[in-house]
Design an enzyme around this catalytic site. Structure first.
Site, PDB file in Angstrom:
ATOM      1  N   ASP A   7       7.991  15.965  35.271  1.00  0.00           N
ATOM      2  CA  ASP A   7       7.155  16.074  36.463  1.00  0.00           C
ATOM      3  C   ASP A   7       5.977  16.965  36.084  1.00  0.00           C
ATOM      4  OD1 ASP A   7       6.281  15.966  39.160  1.00  0.00           O
ATOM      5  OD2 ASP A   7       7.293  17.876  39.569  1.00  0.00           O
ATOM      6  N   GLU A  66       6.162  11.135  35.648  1.00  0.00           N
ATOM      7  CA  GLU A  66       5.711  10.738  36.979  1.00  0.00           C
ATOM      8  C   GLU A  66       4.189  10.676  36.993  1.00  0.00           C
ATOM      9  OE1 GLU A  66       7.370  11.684  41.205  1.00  0.00           O
ATOM     10  OE2 GLU A  66       6.060  13.333  40.604  1.00  0.00           O
ATOM     11  N   ASP A 138      10.571  21.296  40.925  1.00  0.00           N
ATOM     12  CA  ASP A 138       9.915  20.529  39.861  1.00  0.00           C
ATOM     13  C   ASP A 138      10.938  19.932  38.900  1.00  0.00           C
ATOM     14  OD1 ASP A 138       7.130  21.093  40.625  1.00  0.00           O
ATOM     15  OD2 ASP A 138       7.639  23.157  40.104  1.00  0.00           O
TER      16      ASP A 138
END
Length: 166
Positions: A7, A66, A138
């Protein structure tokens, strides 16, 4: 298959490593890389070094990142894009295949709806990886990216096998 989920973030880059075998998933590790203070080059270098250490320590077979969405201000979006570049670069430097997933695709795969809240994501990550201790939001998002990749990669393998059997 050992999957590294990432992420991206400039202040905090979340990461998670899972093992996927058939339809079974197992948590291996998760955490975050913090860029600290200083100028942008130093912060990016810090993220690079920390993520490279994660890749070296956990030896994933592949990585998933992502995709980021546009922030309200252009400068913030550009900085986040540079951190995302680190998230793509480090696994590629290690020779890993890197796939990307939109946030809505990750949420839909893990939670079942494309507009899930962070709490819902964390809950479903805990459900799919029993006993996991999540290092923070996260890291939870990174684990969700890894789970998403495991499901999609497994689907692609099954589709390829079905095509080969014809």
């Amino acid at each position: 298959m050992r999957v590294l989920g990432i992420d991206p973030g400039l202040r905090t880059l979340g990461w998670g490593v899972i093992e996927a075998e058939g339809g079974r998933l197992a948590h291996l590790a998760n955490g975050h890389c913090r860029s600290g203070d200083g100028g942008l080059p130093e912060r990016l270098l810090s993220l690079h070094g920390q993520l490279a250490d994660v890749v070296a320590r956990w030896a994933p077979d592949c990585a998933a990142v992502e995709q980021t969405f546009v922030n309200k201000d252009a400068a913030g979006t550009l900085k986040l894009g540079q951190a995302r570049g680190i998230a793509l670069l480090v696994p590629a430097q290690a020779g890993l295949a890197v796939d990307e997933y939109a946030p809505n695709q990750v949420k839909k795969t893990v939670v079942g709806v494309g507009h899930a809240a962070k709490e819902q994501i964390q809950h479903m990550v805990r459900m799919q990886l029993p006993g996991v201790e999540i290092a923070g939001p996260d890291a939870a998002d990174a684990l969700a990216v890894a789970i998403c990749h495991a499901h999609h990669a497994n689907g692609r393998r099954l589709h390829a096998l079905a095509g080969a059997a014809r």
